[in-house]
Design a protein around this motif. Structure first.
Motif, PDB file in Angstrom:
ATOM      1  N   PRO A 153       0.558  -1.267   0.193  1.00  0.00           N
ATOM      2  CA  PRO A 153      -0.065   0.132  -0.150  1.00  0.00           C
ATOM      3  C   PRO A 153       0.909   1.000  -0.085  1.00  0.00           C
ATOM      4  O   PRO A 153       2.135   1.025   0.588  1.00  0.00           O
ATOM      5  CB  PRO A 153      -0.918  -0.055   1.602  1.00  0.00           C
ATOM      6  N   ARG A 154       0.634   2.282  -0.885  1.00  0.00           N
ATOM      7  CA  ARG A 154       0.964   3.487  -0.563  1.00  0.00           C
ATOM      8  C   ARG A 154       1.754   4.366   1.074  1.00  0.00           C
ATOM      9  O   ARG A 154       2.386   5.371   0.928  1.00  0.00           O
ATOM     10  CB  ARG A 154       0.391   4.532  -1.748  1.00  0.00           C
ATOM     11  N   SER A 155       0.624   3.574   1.848  1.00  0.00           N
ATOM     12  CA  SER A 155       0.898   4.330   2.656  1.00  0.00           C
ATOM     13  C   SER A 155       2.037   3.993   3.822  1.00  0.00           C
ATOM     14  O   SER A 155       2.647   4.680   4.644  1.00  0.00           O
ATOM     15  CB  SER A 155      -0.338   3.951   3.710  1.00  0.00           C
ATOM     16  N   TRP A 156       3.113   2.802   2.545  1.00  0.00           N
ATOM     17  CA  TRP A 156       4.514   2.730   3.116  1.00  0.00           C
ATOM     18  C   TRP A 156       5.392   3.835   3.196  1.00  0.00           C
ATOM     19  O   TRP A 156       6.810   3.658   3.240  1.00  0.00           O
ATOM     20  CB  TRP A 156       4.728   1.297   2.373  1.00  0.00           C
ATOM     21  N   SER A 157       4.699   4.445   1.924  1.00  0.00           N
ATOM     22  CA  SER A 157       5.821   6.119   1.490  1.00  0.00           C
ATOM     23  C   SER A 157       5.726   7.259   2.821  1.00  0.00           C
ATOM     24  O   SER A 157       6.768   8.057   2.534  1.00  0.00           O
ATOM     25  CB  SER A 157       5.203   6.823   0.565  1.00  0.00           C
ATOM     26  N   ILE A 158       5.112   6.336   3.924  1.00  0.00           N
ATOM     27  CA  ILE A 158       5.829   7.160   5.261  1.00  0.00           C
ATOM     28  C   ILE A 158       7.282   7.130   4.985  1.00  0.00           C
ATOM     29  O   ILE A 158       8.571   7.577   6.082  1.00  0.00           O
ATOM     30  CB  ILE A 158       5.302   6.535   6.565  1.00  0.00           C
ATOM     31  N   VAL A 159       7.896   5.794   5.851  1.00  0.00           N
ATOM     32  CA  VAL A 159       8.980   5.246   5.741  1.00  0.00           C
ATOM     33  C   VAL A 159      10.307   6.001   4.777  1.00  0.00           C
ATOM     34  O   VAL A 159      11.204   6.603   4.720  1.00  0.00           O
ATOM     35  CB  VAL A 159       8.699   4.106   6.210  1.00  0.00           C
ATOM     36  N   THR A 160      10.059   5.476   3.435  1.00  0.00           N
ATOM     37  CA  THR A 160      10.758   6.103   1.797  1.00  0.00           C
ATOM     38  C   THR A 160      10.800   7.704   2.810  1.00  0.00           C
ATOM     39  O   THR A 160      12.157   8.297   2.457  1.00  0.00           O
ATOM     40  CB  THR A 160      10.037   5.806   0.883  1.00  0.00           C
ATOM     41  N   GLY A 161       9.277   8.399   2.753  1.00  0.00           N
ATOM     42  CA  GLY A 161       9.939   9.787   2.978  1.00  0.00           C
ATOM     43  C   GLY A 161      10.632   9.942   3.922  1.00  0.00           C
ATOM     44  O   GLY A 161      11.537  11.480   4.098  1.00  0.00           O
ATOM     45  N   MET A 162      10.347   9.172   4.795  1.00  0.00           N
ATOM     46  CA  MET A 162      11.456   9.597   6.040  1.00  0.00           C
ATOM     47  C   MET A 162      12.949   9.754   5.625  1.00  0.00           C
ATOM     48  O   MET A 162      14.452  10.490   6.177  1.00  0.00           O
ATOM     49  CB  MET A 162      10.749   8.742   7.158  1.00  0.00           C
ATOM     50  N   ARG A 163      13.613   8.398   4.866  1.00  0.00           N
ATOM     51  CA  ARG A 163      15.086   8.415   4.450  1.00  0.00           C
ATOM     52  C   ARG A 163      14.736   9.494   3.359  1.00  0.00           C
ATOM     53  O   ARG A 163      16.191   9.629   3.657  1.00  0.00           O
ATOM     54  CB  ARG A 163      15.143   7.150   3.809  1.00  0.00           C
ATOM     55  N   HIS A 164      14.119   9.606   2.798  1.00  0.00           N
ATOM     56  CA  HIS A 164      14.620  10.525   1.840  1.00  0.00           C
ATOM     57  C   HIS A 164      15.255  12.000   2.343  1.00  0.00           C
ATOM     58  O   HIS A 164      15.731  12.618   1.430  1.00  0.00           O
ATOM     59  CB  HIS A 164      13.105  10.555   0.416  1.00  0.00           C
ATOM     60  N   ALA A 165      14.021  12.315   3.003  1.00  0.00           N
ATOM     61  CA  ALA A 165      14.697  13.612   3.780  1.00  0.00           C
ATOM     62  C   ALA A 165      15.873  13.569   4.422  1.00  0.00           C
ATOM     63  O   ALA A 165      15.976  14.992   4.797  1.00  0.00           O
ATOM     64  CB  ALA A 165      13.002  14.028   5.535  1.00  0.00           C
ATOM     65  N   MET A 166      16.102  12.364   5.613  1.00  0.00           N
ATOM     66  CA  MET A 166      16.726  12.161   6.165  1.00  0.00           C
ATOM     67  C   MET A 166      18.082  12.404   4.667  1.00  0.00           C
ATOM     68  O   MET A 166      19.315  13.472   5.191  1.00  0.00           O
ATOM     69  CB  MET A 166      16.659  11.088   6.765  1.00  0.00           C
TER      70      MET A 166
ATOM     71  N   SER B 289      20.390  18.287  10.089  1.00  0.00           N
ATOM     72  CA  SER B 289      19.542  18.124  10.764  1.00  0.00           C
ATOM     73  C   SER B 289      19.261  17.240  11.287  1.00  0.00           C
ATOM     74  O   SER B 289      19.749  16.021  11.412  1.00  0.00           O
ATOM     75  CB  SER B 289      18.279  18.233   9.934  1.00  0.00           C
ATOM     76  N   THR B 290      18.926  17.408  12.607  1.00  0.00           N
ATOM     77  CA  THR B 290      18.270  17.076  14.062  1.00  0.00           C
ATOM     78  C   THR B 290      17.046  15.824  13.839  1.00  0.00           C
ATOM     79  O   THR B 290      17.179  14.587  13.968  1.00  0.00           O
ATOM     80  CB  THR B 290      19.126  17.107  14.990  1.00  0.00           C
ATOM     81  N   TYR B 291      16.487  16.790  14.086  1.00  0.00           N
ATOM     82  CA  TYR B 291      15.222  15.985  14.682  1.00  0.00           C
ATOM     83  C   TYR B 291      14.451  16.410  12.875  1.00  0.00           C
ATOM     84  O   TYR B 291      14.120  16.791  12.407  1.00  0.00           O
ATOM     85  CB  TYR B 291      14.230  16.888  15.176  1.00  0.00           C
ATOM     86  N   PHE B 292      13.223  14.994  12.728  1.00  0.00           N
ATOM     87  CA  PHE B 292      12.767  14.605  11.834  1.00  0.00           C
ATOM     88  C   PHE B 292      11.054  14.674  12.116  1.00  0.00           C
ATOM     89  O   PHE B 292      10.787  13.456  13.101  1.00  0.00           O
ATOM     90  CB  PHE B 292      13.056  13.897  10.333  1.00  0.00           C
TER      91      PHE B 292
ATOM     92  N   PHE C 149       5.061  11.664  13.910  1.00  0.00           N
ATOM     93  CA  PHE C 149       6.096  11.665  15.334  1.00  0.00           C
ATOM     94  C   PHE C 149       7.154  12.221  15.174  1.00  0.00           C
ATOM     95  O   PHE C 149       7.529  12.680  13.735  1.00  0.00           O
ATOM     96  CB  PHE C 149       6.058  10.212  14.844  1.00  0.00           C
ATOM     97  N   VAL C 150       8.321  12.255  15.966  1.00  0.00           N
ATOM     98  CA  VAL C 150       9.735  12.427  16.063  1.00  0.00           C
ATOM     99  C   VAL C 150      10.652  12.260  16.150  1.00  0.00           C
ATOM    100  O   VAL C 150      11.147  10.362  16.693  1.00  0.00           O
ATOM    101  CB  VAL C 150       9.975  13.990  16.970  1.00  0.00           C
ATOM    102  N   LEU C 151      11.925  11.772  14.293  1.00  0.00           N
ATOM    103  CA  LEU C 151      12.963  10.961  15.112  1.00  0.00           C
ATOM    104  C   LEU C 151      14.147  11.200  14.705  1.00  0.00           C
ATOM    105  O   LEU C 151      13.787  12.814  13.994  1.00  0.00           O
ATOM    106  CB  LEU C 151      12.717  10.028  12.759  1.00  0.00           C
ATOM    107  N   ARG C 152      14.975  11.184  15.614  1.00  0.00           N
ATOM    108  CA  ARG C 152      16.498  11.801  15.478  1.00  0.00           C
ATOM    109  C   ARG C 152      17.349  10.982  14.594  1.00  0.00           C
ATOM    110  O   ARG C 152      17.300   9.834  14.905  1.00  0.00           O
ATOM    111  CB  ARG C 152      16.975  11.891  16.956  1.00  0.00           C
ATOM    112  N   GLN C 153      17.824  11.563  13.747  1.00  0.00           N
ATOM    113  CA  GLN C 153      18.914  11.587  12.526  1.00  0.00           C
ATOM    114  C   GLN C 153      20.080  10.161  13.427  1.00  0.00           C
ATOM    115  O   GLN C 153      20.485  11.509  14.737  1.00  0.00           O
ATOM    116  CB  GLN C 153      19.441  12.738  12.349  1.00  0.00           C
ATOM    117  N   GLY C 154      20.535   9.702  12.966  1.00  0.00           N
ATOM    118  CA  GLY C 154      21.936   9.421  13.565  1.00  0.00           C
ATOM    119  C   GLY C 154      21.748   7.292  13.194  1.00  0.00           C
ATOM    120  O   GLY C 154      20.716   7.326  12.140  1.00  0.00           O
ATOM    121  N   ASP C 155      22.651   7.124  13.461  1.00  0.00           N
ATOM    122  CA  ASP C 155      22.270   5.272  13.485  1.00  0.00           C
ATOM    123  C   ASP C 155      20.972   4.721  14.194  1.00  0.00           C
ATOM    124  O   ASP C 155      20.571   3.425  13.503  1.00  0.00           O
ATOM    125  CB  ASP C 155      23.662   4.574  14.112  1.00  0.00           C
TER     126      ASP C 155
END
Length: 318
Positions: free
Chosen positions: A117-130, A136-139, A209-215
């Motif tokens: 489903p296209r709703s999975w694009s949440i993950v790809t969008g976050m990866r793309h932004a990072m 940047s620190t927070y997404f 949600f908020v995710l901090r960039q890093g490993d």
């Protein structure tokens, strides 16, 4: 006639070791060296994992924003006017607080989603932004069917400052409501946290949600986007996959803070499934029209319009 002389035996040197003892000593030293190397390797890996999980990106170029607001829109399903309102809402908030606005399109990621489903694009969008904003620190991921209703409240003062996050973290509560046996850790501190999310009545909900960039963020997004989860046919796709990951992977649970729903993800009155005290009230940061795109009797644009007008009045009065 000459006779061969018997071989000459050199007298043993003082304190000389026998070849047998020397060989055993070498074996012992080798074993100790290997053990020491193994221990140091394990300590190095552990320190690298735990230290890098909480580390912030290196200081970036001047003007780099600490927060990136990520919204993934489906341009094939949403009208241009609706998208313009969403973008305007995010851009105003970003400009006020020195943040960056990142708008992505689900169609950009269809080749990665395959049959999911296209709703999975949440993950790809976050990866793309990072990847696009490595310093940047927070997404801050925010669903397209949501508005930021309290523009004067920065994300830092609201939730990112340690004292604020400490006061809002829900500890020793079921991860998946109402009564999953896996509970949030009671010993976590704000400094441990890389993922901030809320629950509704039934699930952890990644609409905001908020995710901090890093490993840790890289590990978490890769795990969440695993082909096995996308192909498993969860009833709620990426939502149920997230529920599963957090309950079965303490590595993720140890970096996650669950906060009350209204902190980041208050539902409109027309939305079903809100947690207790999860429905929007004046002053909340975010108003989300949860499920408006899945119910034929509801209209996302119709529900959003009066609140968008209210938001515009707030912006003009500030």
């Amino acid at each position: 006639m000459q006779f061969a002389l018997p071989p000459r035996k050199n007298p043993p040197l003082p304190y000389a070791h026998s070849p047998r003892i020397s060989f055993q000593r070498k074996k012992q030293l080798k074993a100790v060296a290997l053990l020491a190397f193994a221990v140091l390797s394990v300590l190095f890996l552990l320190s690298h994992v735990f230290a890098s999980a909480t580390s912030s990106p290196a200081t970036g170029p001047a003007g780099t924003s600490s927060v990136v607001i990520v919204t993934v829109v489906d341009r094939e399903a949403l009208s241009d006017s609706y998208i313009r309102k969403i973008v305007s809402n995010r851009e105003d908030y970003a400009k006020r607080h020195g943040y960056t606005n990142f708008i992505a399109n689900t169609t950009d990621y269809t080749s990665y989603l395959e049959h999911a489903p296209r709703s999975w694009s949440i993950v790809t969008g976050m990866r793309h932004a990072m990847a696009s904003h490595p310093h940047s620190t927070y997404f801050f991921h925010l669903d397209p069917h949501a508005l930021i209703m309290n523009p004067s409240k920065s994300l830092h003062s609201h939730i990112l400052e340690k004292s604020e996050l400490e006061s809002r973290m829900l500890k020793d509560v079921s991860v998946v409501p109402p009564d999953s046996v896996v509970k949030t850790f009671s010993h976590l501190k704000a400094s441990d946290i890389d993922l901030i999310i809320s629950r509704d009545k039934e699930d952890l909900n990644p609409g905001s949600f908020v995710l901090r960039q890093g490993d840790f963020a890289s590990f978490f997004l890769d795990l969440w986007f695993d082909p096995l989860f996308r192909a498993y046919n969860f009833a709620k796709a990426e939502v149920h996959a997230l529920d599963h990951i957090v309950q079965w992977h303490p590595t993720v649970l140890a970096r996650m803070a669950v906060v009350p729903q209204r902190t980041l993800n208050a539902y409109s009155r027309d939305s079903t499934g809100a947690a207790i005290d999860g429905t929007y009230k004046e002053g909340d940061l975010v108003l989300r029209f949860f499920g408006c795109d899945l119910d034929a009797k509801r209209s996302c644009e119709g529900e959003m319009e009066p609140f968008y007008n209210l938001w515009k009045k707030k912006v003009k009065s500030d």
